[in-house]
Design a protein around this motif. Sequence first.
Motif, mmCIF file in Angstrom:
data_model
loop_
_atom_site.group_PDB
_atom_site.id
_atom_site.type_symbol
_atom_site.label_atom_id
_atom_site.label_comp_id
_atom_site.label_asym_id
_atom_site.label_seq_id
_atom_site.Cartn_x
_atom_site.Cartn_y
_atom_site.Cartn_z
ATOM 1 N N GLN A 87 0.812 -1.215 0.000
ATOM 2 C CA GLN A 87 0.000 0.000 0.000
ATOM 3 C C GLN A 87 0.854 1.277 0.000
ATOM 4 O OE1 GLN A 87 -3.397 0.110 -0.203
ATOM 5 N NE2 GLN A 87 -3.251 -2.103 -0.516
ATOM 6 N N LYS A 88 2.195 1.081 -0.048
ATOM 7 C CA LYS A 88 3.157 2.196 -0.056
ATOM 8 C C LYS A 88 3.069 3.050 1.205
ATOM 9 C CE LYS A 88 3.272 2.399 -5.107
ATOM 10 N NZ LYS A 88 3.183 3.251 -6.321
ATOM 11 N N ASN A 89 2.739 2.401 2.329
ATOM 12 C CA ASN A 89 2.694 3.106 3.615
ATOM 13 C C ASN A 89 4.085 3.057 4.256
ATOM 14 O OD1 ASN A 89 -0.061 3.566 3.280
ATOM 15 N ND2 ASN A 89 -0.617 1.646 4.293
ATOM 16 N N TYR A 90 5.027 3.756 3.634
ATOM 17 C CA TYR A 90 6.429 3.624 4.021
ATOM 18 C C TYR A 90 6.698 4.171 5.422
ATOM 19 C CZ TYR A 90 6.713 2.899 -1.014
ATOM 20 O OH TYR A 90 6.517 2.424 -2.284
ATOM 21 N N GLN A 91 6.066 5.268 5.782
ATOM 22 C CA GLN A 91 6.306 5.826 7.106
ATOM 23 C C GLN A 91 5.802 4.896 8.200
ATOM 24 O OE1 GLN A 91 8.161 8.801 7.261
ATOM 25 N NE2 GLN A 91 8.428 7.886 9.278
ATOM 26 N N ALA A 92 4.691 4.210 7.929
ATOM 27 C CA ALA A 92 4.156 3.249 8.904
ATOM 28 C C ALA A 92 5.143 2.101 9.101
ATOM 29 C CB ALA A 92 2.799 2.719 8.420
ATOM 30 N N ILE A 93 5.809 1.672 8.022
ATOM 31 C CA ILE A 93 6.804 0.592 8.104
ATOM 32 C C ILE A 93 7.980 1.030 8.972
ATOM 33 C CG2 ILE A 93 8.493 -0.747 6.776
ATOM 34 C CD1 ILE A 93 6.455 -0.699 4.455
ATOM 35 N N ILE A 94 8.461 2.247 8.749
ATOM 36 C CA ILE A 94 9.590 2.753 9.539
ATOM 37 C C ILE A 94 9.221 2.846 11.012
ATOM 38 C CG2 ILE A 94 11.009 4.797 9.950
ATOM 39 C CD1 ILE A 94 10.988 5.249 6.911
ATOM 40 N N SER A 95 8.035 3.351 11.295
ATOM 41 C CA SER A 95 7.588 3.481 12.684
ATOM 42 C C SER A 95 7.485 2.131 13.376
ATOM 43 C CB SER A 95 6.223 4.191 12.738
ATOM 44 O OG SER A 95 6.322 5.495 12.196
ATOM 45 N N ALA A 96 7.072 1.102 12.621
ATOM 46 C CA ALA A 96 6.890 -0.227 13.209
ATOM 47 C C ALA A 96 8.208 -0.981 13.386
ATOM 48 C CB ALA A 96 5.936 -1.045 12.343
ATOM 49 N N PRO A 99 11.922 0.589 15.992
ATOM 50 C CA PRO A 99 12.171 0.222 17.394
ATOM 51 C C PRO A 99 12.864 -1.138 17.542
ATOM 52 C CG PRO A 99 9.967 1.109 17.147
ATOM 53 C CD PRO A 99 10.506 0.918 15.764
ATOM 54 N N LEU A 100 12.628 -2.058 16.600
ATOM 55 C CA LEU A 100 13.250 -3.373 16.666
ATOM 56 C C LEU A 100 14.739 -3.305 16.347
ATOM 57 C CD1 LEU A 100 10.557 -5.485 14.770
ATOM 58 C CD2 LEU A 100 10.761 -5.110 17.227
ATOM 59 N N MET A 101 15.147 -2.269 15.604
ATOM 60 C CA MET A 101 16.548 -2.140 15.205
ATOM 61 C C MET A 101 17.458 -1.927 16.407
ATOM 62 S SD MET A 101 16.732 -2.348 11.851
ATOM 63 C CE MET A 101 18.249 -1.519 11.426
ATOM 64 N N ASP A 102 16.925 -1.362 17.470
ATOM 65 C CA ASP A 102 17.733 -1.086 18.667
ATOM 66 C C ASP A 102 17.875 -2.301 19.569
ATOM 67 O OD1 ASP A 102 17.969 1.549 17.819
ATOM 68 O OD2 ASP A 102 16.096 2.125 18.815
ATOM 69 N N GLY A 103 17.040 -3.309 19.350
ATOM 70 C CA GLY A 103 17.111 -4.521 20.163
ATOM 71 C C GLY A 103 17.830 -5.641 19.435
ATOM 72 N N PHE A 117 12.032 -4.753 4.019
ATOM 73 C CA PHE A 117 10.949 -3.776 3.888
ATOM 74 C C PHE A 117 11.371 -2.430 4.483
ATOM 75 C CE2 PHE A 117 8.151 -7.706 3.940
ATOM 76 C CZ PHE A 117 7.839 -7.625 2.594
ATOM 77 N N TYR A 118 12.105 -2.499 5.586
ATOM 78 C CA TYR A 118 12.574 -1.278 6.248
ATOM 79 C C TYR A 118 13.531 -0.503 5.344
ATOM 80 C CZ TYR A 118 14.812 1.697 9.774
ATOM 81 O OH TYR A 118 15.307 2.761 10.474
ATOM 82 N N VAL A 119 14.453 -1.221 4.698
ATOM 83 C CA VAL A 119 15.417 -0.579 3.782
ATOM 84 C C VAL A 119 14.683 0.128 2.644
ATOM 85 C CG1 VAL A 119 17.262 -0.988 2.115
ATOM 86 C CG2 VAL A 119 17.299 -2.167 4.310
ATOM 87 N N GLY A 129 19.478 4.945 8.053
ATOM 88 C CA GLY A 129 19.366 3.677 8.778
ATOM 89 C C GLY A 129 19.288 2.462 7.886
ATOM 90 N N GLY A 130 19.170 2.676 6.585
ATOM 91 C CA GLY A 130 19.007 1.556 5.671
ATOM 92 C C GLY A 130 20.223 0.661 5.558
ATOM 93 N N ILE A 131 21.426 1.245 5.582
ATOM 94 C CA ILE A 131 22.643 0.468 5.392
ATOM 95 C C ILE A 131 22.827 -0.555 6.513
ATOM 96 C CG2 ILE A 131 25.156 0.584 5.276
ATOM 97 C CD1 ILE A 131 23.806 1.541 2.756
ATOM 98 N N ASP A 132 22.563 -0.148 7.753
ATOM 99 C CA ASP A 132 22.690 -1.079 8.882
ATOM 100 C C ASP A 132 21.712 -2.229 8.747
ATOM 101 O OD1 ASP A 132 23.620 -1.951 11.507
ATOM 102 O OD2 ASP A 132 21.670 -1.267 12.258
ATOM 103 N N ALA A 133 20.495 -1.932 8.297
ATOM 104 C CA ALA A 133 19.485 -2.979 8.118
ATOM 105 C C ALA A 133 19.910 -3.958 7.030
ATOM 106 C CB ALA A 133 18.134 -2.352 7.769
#
Length: 402
Positions: A87-96, A99-103, A117-119, A129-133
């Motif tokens: 659905q191209k809801n890219y900001q919703a993907i980043i928000s979701a 937070p997991l990237m820090d754990g 999907f995050y990248v 933040g894409g390169i780390d993912a």
Amino acid sequence: MTTTQQMIGDKIKQLRKAKRLTQSELAGEAMTKSMLSQIENGRALPSMRSLQILAKRLGVDAGYFLEDGQSLDLARMARDIEAEFKQKNYQAIISAVKPLMDGKLPMTVDAARLMEFYVNACFYTGTDGGIDAISRAVEIYERFGLFVESAKVQYLAYALMFTQSRYQESLELILRVREEYTGKKVGNDFLFELDLHYAESVSLSALGDYEGSREAALAAVALSREEGVYYLTDHLYRVLSNLAQMSGKLEEAKTYLNKARLFVQFTEDELSVQLLELAEIRQANAEGRYEEALRMGQKFQGRESIYASSGCLVTGAALYHLGRDEEALAVLSKVTLPDHAYHPLDRASVFTSYAYKARIYARQGKMEEARQQSQIAFERVQHYPPSIHRKFIEDTYRELHN
């Protein structure tokens, strides 16, 4: 059917498909294809011995299929995030996902899919933040021997580098990914191979290697024809047309545009239609068919489009050549650098709007304004590779500053 059965079945099916194995190939002599089908669909629970055999053939530890509820939650989340991506809801993907990237995410394929999907969402929104993912996803895929998936996620870094004007690095990455893919692939993924050819062509043209860019695009077209897979074909023909036009080969450019139109009509993609129309207006201007270019340009301006600025540029160019100076100035004043213009050729093309305005002001005897506009264009293209756009800008500057 238990949740555990479904989770195990989903994981087995996902890995089997990723490794491009049929059910018969994975089942082998250890079990029937029918039994494997029941396991994958969550209707049967494999014995530990069967699970160990399947795990060995899929290149993972048996424990991977028995991981705790966090893995199950990630599987559900991956499905939800995939739906958001469609659905191209890219900001919703980043928000979701952020937070997991820090754990500490588990080393599972679902975690890698979330990273992918995050990248993509980072790319489309310009978020860091894409390169780390990418690194984390590559580590997971390679743990499971999913080398094609590893290559694909590394390919995503190409787009991120390109948006940062790191064209040489993006080219080197593409060549490295192709080498890894060719050396480790199981079966053929022709769509991905076409992506690699296209990315190589685009990177080479950004570096000013237009002949290399042409060869890469032609290699992609040849692969498409050989395999009967026409993914990206309209884009490739537009690339070839643009390269031919820059070399002054207008008949060749027109031939490629005609081919591009055939595939655009086949795909019926609205953005592809708009890009083709812009290319045809530029072709008309290049051939001196200014009245026709103006008609097409005015028609293009009558629609809502993310390429509205490009429509103003080609229309303004036609008006300039027709000597309709005030109208040209009015249209060219609407030209801006779009957020999606990452390629130096696209950027240089946008900056020709200043050169056109400079020439109009000079025709009107307004030399101060003319020199000011040409100065802006000249300064902005100095780090771009040679092109017809840069030459037009530099010729304008020299004529006005001598």
